[in-house]
Write a protein that holds these residues in place. Structure first.
Motif, mmCIF file in Angstrom:
data_model
loop_
_atom_site.group_PDB
_atom_site.id
_atom_site.type_symbol
_atom_site.label_atom_id
_atom_site.label_comp_id
_atom_site.label_asym_id
_atom_site.label_seq_id
_atom_site.Cartn_x
_atom_site.Cartn_y
_atom_site.Cartn_z
ATOM 1 N N UNK A 71 -28.013 42.820 -41.239
ATOM 2 C CA UNK A 71 -26.742 42.321 -40.320
ATOM 3 C C UNK A 71 -26.906 41.383 -39.483
ATOM 4 N N UNK A 72 -28.481 40.796 -39.865
ATOM 5 C CA UNK A 72 -28.603 39.770 -38.569
ATOM 6 C C UNK A 72 -27.630 38.972 -39.260
ATOM 7 N N UNK A 175 -35.700 42.243 -51.536
ATOM 8 C CA UNK A 175 -34.133 43.133 -50.990
ATOM 9 C C UNK A 175 -34.564 44.761 -51.364
ATOM 10 N N UNK A 176 -34.341 45.371 -49.941
ATOM 11 C CA UNK A 176 -34.453 46.399 -49.914
ATOM 12 C C UNK A 176 -33.336 46.946 -49.484
ATOM 13 N N UNK A 206 -26.958 45.957 -57.822
ATOM 14 C CA UNK A 206 -26.714 47.545 -57.070
ATOM 15 C C UNK A 206 -26.224 47.753 -57.668
ATOM 16 N N UNK A 207 -25.933 49.421 -57.171
ATOM 17 C CA UNK A 207 -25.064 50.230 -57.728
ATOM 18 C C UNK A 207 -23.426 50.826 -56.828
ATOM 19 N N UNK A 211 -26.910 49.745 -50.052
ATOM 20 C CA UNK A 211 -26.536 49.026 -49.177
ATOM 21 C C UNK A 211 -27.537 48.016 -49.030
ATOM 22 N N UNK A 212 -28.174 46.706 -48.575
ATOM 23 C CA UNK A 212 -28.869 45.982 -47.777
ATOM 24 C C UNK A 212 -29.096 46.561 -46.649
ATOM 25 N N UNK A 213 -30.017 46.989 -46.535
ATOM 26 C CA UNK A 213 -30.583 47.122 -44.974
ATOM 27 C C UNK A 213 -31.834 45.732 -45.101
#
Length: 343
Positions: A71-72, A175-176, A206-207, A211-213
């Motif tokens: 979210x940066x 990607x986490x 992505x499933x 959510x990408x953290x």
């Protein structure tokens, strides 16, 4: 724009629960792409889950590398001191994208999830398998001068628009992501986005609800010789006809390590692995750069109107590698539409 439910959440787990339970729900962060698509009636989510205030905006050291929060904003990432010093390729790529206003709003996670800018995708009156599976690909036999030359299928010839992602591909980012019930996984960047195949509606792996953290950048020794080149039809607020992220590590002008990724040529950032393998152990010369670029472009499959991209990409690879060898000063080349449209 169609009616939708708006949900504000306090943590990632709550957001993931909502989106996992609703196949037509979407995460909302900066909204710089999603809201436009909703206005154009291209995307029709029934619920938006606002994640812009979640605590995933930190940019911090992680082991020998750096982790950048999902979210940066793009702007804060590009201007972060550690990014500029240790991963200048990423900073250059972000600053080549969009406009300052959009970079101030757009988030890193949203950047990775943005959709193609194919005009057939945006026009709801035209066939598009990505927007409406089974309707056909209007660009395949239509106006396709801006479309893919690598990895396309009969179902879709669209390209992926992100500049940031091209640099991340070259930097071997990871990607986490977090899913329902606190499940977590790490996705190597090469495996995050997809080629179209028979399912062009799926941009990435992505499933539903994941959510990408964060995006992790491993340590490397490429900072000194990095360069991002973006070729476009106007100097600002334009997507790449072709872009190149290039970085090298050399010893007495012998190439010990090299990373090359292309944008504007495929459904995902295109890692130029053929050119990379060709260059290892070679001298860093223009002649070798040209040979490596030619080897990479042998597998290109241009469409009716984008044959120019083959020679353009080859020349761009050479110029980007030369720029990297000269110390990586950022450069953007404006492509004259009167010349680039010739086949």
């Amino acid at each position: 724009m169609r009616a939708f439910k708006y949900s504000n959440v306090s943590d990632a787990a709550a957001a993931i629960k909502l989106v996992s339970a609703n196949q037509t729900a979407k995460y909302l962060a900066g909204g710089t792409n999603l809201v436009d698509l909703m206005k154009e009636d291209v995307m029709r989510p029934t619920e938006l889950v606002d994640v812009s205030r979640l605590k995933h905006a930190r940019i911090e050291k992680k082991g020998d590398g750096i982790s950048i929060g999902a979210t940066a904003t793009n702007a804060s990432t590009a201007n972060d001191e550690n990014i500029r010093e240790n991963y200048p390729l990423l900073s250059m790529a972000i600053l080549a994208g969009a406009s300052a206003q959009i970079r101030n709003m757009a988030t890193n996670g949203g950047n990775l999830n943005q959709r193609t800018r194919c005009t057939y995708f945006y026009d709801v009156n035209m066939p598009c398998n990505k927007r409406a599976p089974g309707t056909g690909c209007g660009a395949l036999h239509g106006v396709n001068k801006n479309h893919a030359i690598f990895g396309w299928s009969e179902k879709c010839v669209a390209t992926y628009p992100s500049d940031m992602a091209v640099a991340l591909a070259a930097l071997d980012a990871v990607v986490q992501v977090e899913g329902i019930n606190n499940t977590k996984r790490s996705i190597p960047f090469a495996d995050f986005h997809r080629l179209p195949g028979d399912h062009p509606e799926k941009d990435n792996n992505l499933q539903q609800g994941e959510f990408i953290t964060a995006i992790d950048l491993p340590a490397n020794r490429l900072a000194e010789k990095s360069y991002y080149l973006k070729i476009r039809e106007r100097s600002s607020y334009a997507f790449a006809l072709v872009s190149v992220a290039a970085a090298l590590a050399t010893d007495d002008n012998t190439i010990k390590e090299v990373r090359i990724a292309l944008g504007g040529v495929a459904h995902k950032p295109w890692r130029a692995s053929v050119a990379e393998r060709w260059l290892i152990g070679k001298q860093a010369t223009e002649k070798n750069f040209r040979a490596a670029a030619a080897a990479e472009l042998k597998s290109a499959r241009p469409l009716a109107h984008n044959k120019y991209k083959v020679s353009l990409a080859a020349k761009a690879i050479v110029r980007a590698l030369e720029g990297a060898m000269q110390g990586g000063l950022y450069g953007a080349m404006e492509a004259d539409s009167t010349t680039t449209n010739k086949n």
